[in-house]
Scaffold this motif. Structure first.
Motif, PDB file in Angstrom:
ATOM      1  N   UNK A  40       3.696  46.325  85.420  1.00  0.00           N
ATOM      2  CA  UNK A  40       2.870  47.329  84.752  1.00  0.00           C
ATOM      3  C   UNK A  40       2.618  46.936  83.300  1.00  0.00           C
ATOM      4  N   UNK A  41       1.601  47.539  82.720  1.00  0.00           N
ATOM      5  CA  UNK A  41       1.164  47.171  81.369  1.00  0.00           C
ATOM      6  C   UNK A  41       2.285  47.266  80.338  1.00  0.00           C
ATOM      7  N   UNK A  42       3.128  48.306  80.449  1.00  0.00           N
ATOM      8  CA  UNK A  42       4.197  48.472  79.457  1.00  0.00           C
ATOM      9  C   UNK A  42       5.219  47.342  79.520  1.00  0.00           C
ATOM     10  N   UNK A  45       3.448  44.090  78.048  1.00  0.00           N
ATOM     11  CA  UNK A  45       3.314  44.156  76.591  1.00  0.00           C
ATOM     12  C   UNK A  45       4.590  43.691  75.893  1.00  0.00           C
ATOM     13  N   UNK A  46       5.740  43.990  76.471  1.00  0.00           N
ATOM     14  CA  UNK A  46       7.020  43.621  75.867  1.00  0.00           C
ATOM     15  C   UNK A  46       7.546  42.288  76.379  1.00  0.00           C
ATOM     16  N   UNK A  47       7.272  41.992  77.649  1.00  0.00           N
ATOM     17  CA  UNK A  47       7.775  40.779  78.305  1.00  0.00           C
ATOM     18  C   UNK A  47       6.603  40.053  78.969  1.00  0.00           C
ATOM     19  N   UNK A  48       5.811  39.312  78.201  1.00  0.00           N
ATOM     20  CA  UNK A  48       4.568  38.719  78.720  1.00  0.00           C
ATOM     21  C   UNK A  48       4.743  37.811  79.929  1.00  0.00           C
ATOM     22  N   UNK A  49       5.894  37.160  80.059  1.00  0.00           N
ATOM     23  CA  UNK A  49       6.092  36.265  81.203  1.00  0.00           C
ATOM     24  C   UNK A  49       6.937  36.898  82.308  1.00  0.00           C
ATOM     25  N   UNK A  50       7.045  38.224  82.314  1.00  0.00           N
ATOM     26  CA  UNK A  50       7.841  38.911  83.339  1.00  0.00           C
ATOM     27  C   UNK A  50       7.239  38.709  84.724  1.00  0.00           C
ATOM     28  N   UNK A  51       8.094  38.602  85.713  1.00  0.00           N
ATOM     29  CA  UNK A  51       7.645  38.499  87.094  1.00  0.00           C
ATOM     30  C   UNK A  51       8.561  39.319  87.999  1.00  0.00           C
ATOM     31  N   UNK A  52       8.059  39.601  89.173  1.00  0.00           N
ATOM     32  CA  UNK A  52       8.775  40.410  90.163  1.00  0.00           C
ATOM     33  C   UNK A  52      10.010  39.682  90.663  1.00  0.00           C
ATOM     34  N   UNK A  53      11.129  40.416  90.744  1.00  0.00           N
ATOM     35  CA  UNK A  53      12.361  39.837  91.271  1.00  0.00           C
ATOM     36  C   UNK A  53      12.701  40.431  92.633  1.00  0.00           C
ATOM     37  N   UNK A 136       5.764  63.377  92.649  1.00  0.00           N
ATOM     38  CA  UNK A 136       5.362  62.215  93.438  1.00  0.00           C
ATOM     39  C   UNK A 136       4.307  61.392  92.701  1.00  0.00           C
ATOM     40  N   UNK A 137       4.528  60.094  92.641  1.00  0.00           N
ATOM     41  CA  UNK A 137       3.594  59.188  91.982  1.00  0.00           C
ATOM     42  C   UNK A 137       3.946  58.863  90.550  1.00  0.00           C
ATOM     43  N   UNK A 138       4.841  59.647  89.927  1.00  0.00           N
ATOM     44  CA  UNK A 138       5.263  59.367  88.559  1.00  0.00           C
ATOM     45  C   UNK A 138       6.144  58.125  88.516  1.00  0.00           C
ATOM     46  N   UNK A 139       6.076  57.425  87.380  1.00  0.00           N
ATOM     47  CA  UNK A 139       6.891  56.230  87.184  1.00  0.00           C
ATOM     48  C   UNK A 139       7.716  56.354  85.906  1.00  0.00           C
ATOM     49  N   UNK A 140       8.985  55.992  85.997  1.00  0.00           N
ATOM     50  CA  UNK A 140       9.827  55.826  84.820  1.00  0.00           C
ATOM     51  C   UNK A 140      10.223  54.355  84.772  1.00  0.00           C
ATOM     52  N   UNK A 141       9.943  53.712  83.644  1.00  0.00           N
ATOM     53  CA  UNK A 141      10.257  52.297  83.470  1.00  0.00           C
ATOM     54  C   UNK A 141      11.225  52.147  82.321  1.00  0.00           C
ATOM     55  N   UNK A 142      12.340  51.487  82.582  1.00  0.00           N
ATOM     56  CA  UNK A 142      13.317  51.204  81.544  1.00  0.00           C
ATOM     57  C   UNK A 142      13.291  49.730  81.191  1.00  0.00           C
ATOM     58  N   UNK A 143      13.176  49.415  79.907  1.00  0.00           N
ATOM     59  CA  UNK A 143      13.211  48.032  79.440  1.00  0.00           C
ATOM     60  C   UNK A 143      14.527  47.767  78.736  1.00  0.00           C
ATOM     61  N   UNK A 151      14.441  50.876  76.099  1.00  0.00           N
ATOM     62  CA  UNK A 151      13.185  51.577  75.864  1.00  0.00           C
ATOM     63  C   UNK A 151      12.745  52.205  77.179  1.00  0.00           C
ATOM     64  N   UNK A 152      12.328  53.472  77.152  1.00  0.00           N
ATOM     65  CA  UNK A 152      11.940  54.186  78.368  1.00  0.00           C
ATOM     66  C   UNK A 152      10.487  54.639  78.284  1.00  0.00           C
ATOM     67  N   UNK A 153       9.752  54.358  79.365  1.00  0.00           N
ATOM     68  CA  UNK A 153       8.350  54.752  79.469  1.00  0.00           C
ATOM     69  C   UNK A 153       8.175  55.698  80.654  1.00  0.00           C
ATOM     70  N   UNK A 154       7.267  56.636  80.499  1.00  0.00           N
ATOM     71  CA  UNK A 154       6.906  57.550  81.584  1.00  0.00           C
ATOM     72  C   UNK A 154       5.417  57.374  81.854  1.00  0.00           C
ATOM     73  N   UNK A 155       5.097  56.922  83.057  1.00  0.00           N
ATOM     74  CA  UNK A 155       3.702  56.635  83.421  1.00  0.00           C
ATOM     75  C   UNK A 155       3.007  55.768  82.374  1.00  0.00           C
ATOM     76  N   UNK A 156       3.748  54.777  81.878  1.00  0.00           N
ATOM     77  CA  UNK A 156       3.187  53.808  80.947  1.00  0.00           C
ATOM     78  C   UNK A 156       3.233  54.195  79.493  1.00  0.00           C
ATOM     79  N   UNK A 157       3.645  55.418  79.182  1.00  0.00           N
ATOM     80  CA  UNK A 157       3.697  55.878  77.791  1.00  0.00           C
ATOM     81  C   UNK A 157       5.139  55.942  77.305  1.00  0.00           C
ATOM     82  N   UNK A 158       5.361  55.446  76.106  1.00  0.00           N
ATOM     83  CA  UNK A 158       6.713  55.407  75.549  1.00  0.00           C
ATOM     84  C   UNK A 158       7.275  56.811  75.388  1.00  0.00           C
ATOM     85  N   UNK A 159       8.494  57.031  75.931  1.00  0.00           N
ATOM     86  CA  UNK A 159       9.180  58.318  75.802  1.00  0.00           C
ATOM     87  C   UNK A 159      10.267  58.271  74.743  1.00  0.00           C
ATOM     88  N   UNK A 160      10.844  57.090  74.544  1.00  0.00           N
ATOM     89  CA  UNK A 160      11.909  56.992  73.562  1.00  0.00           C
ATOM     90  C   UNK A 160      12.644  55.667  73.656  1.00  0.00           C
TER      91      UNK A 160
END
Length: 197
Positions: A40-42, A45-53, A136-143, A151-160
């Protein structure tokens, strides 16, 4: 387990599911077939060479709770996950209470780290700010930024962001430590992926 008077058992179990906890009910992990084609975009933006594991699907009483996906960089070594910048993405399939996700996360984090009462209180406050109620459909992404912050994002937007190395290590240990409560999930996330999705 004594549940708070204001907490419904169903919500409590769903919150447990959100962080991959073991309870006295049938859980099951399966390799996810819904892995995104690119991070995802978030994450990019932080890890440009990230790939699926790897990825996994959590079900509870045959109900789909969420899909988990792990994004890593080229030099990633599972045994030293806490030393690598990475991202863990959870895509929810049903509604869950953010407050309960935070509370259960803290319970699991304390299994991986010596946490003082004061530190636990601070961590819980931060997580309650970062974790919203989800549907349903919401995403939480932790970096994970090792030795630095989460860093935590909710649906691509920084939460904190929590700038605490101990918090970061303990939080991602919930899923990635060899001592995780859900070893099948860990294997699904960490196994090398043959052929990018």
């Amino acid at each position: 387990m004594n549940l708070p008077a204001s907490t419904h058992r169903r919500d409590w179990l769903h919150a447990a599911a959100a962080v991959g906890l073991s309870v006295a009910t049938p859980w099951s992990w399966a390799t996810s077939t819904t892995a995104a084609k690119k991070p995802p975009a978030e994450v990019l933006a932080a890890l440009p060479d990230a790939h699926y594991r790897g990825s996994g699907k959590l079900t509870f009483l045959r109900l789909h709770v969420y899909d988990a996906r792990l994004w890593v960089q080229g030099n990633f070594i599972p045994e030293g996950f806490e030393q690598h910048a990475l991202a863990l993405e959870l895509e929810y399939a049903r509604s869950l209470k953010g407050e309960l996700i935070a509370e259960r996360s803290l319970v699991e984090m304390r299994k991986h780290s010596d946490v003082s009462p004061q530190q636990a209180e601070l961590w819980l406050v931060e997580m309650k700010k970062m974790f919203p109620d989800v549907t349903a459909g919401d995403r939480i992404t932790g970096l994970q930024f090792p030795g630095e912050s989460t860093r935590v994002y909710f649906n691509g937007k920084l939460r904190g962001e929590v700038r605490d190395a101990d918090f970061t290590r303990a939080f991602f240990s919930i899923w990635l430590s060899p001592r995780t409560s859900e070893p099948k999930l860990r294997l699904a996330l960490l196994k090398p992926h043959l052929g990018r999705p």
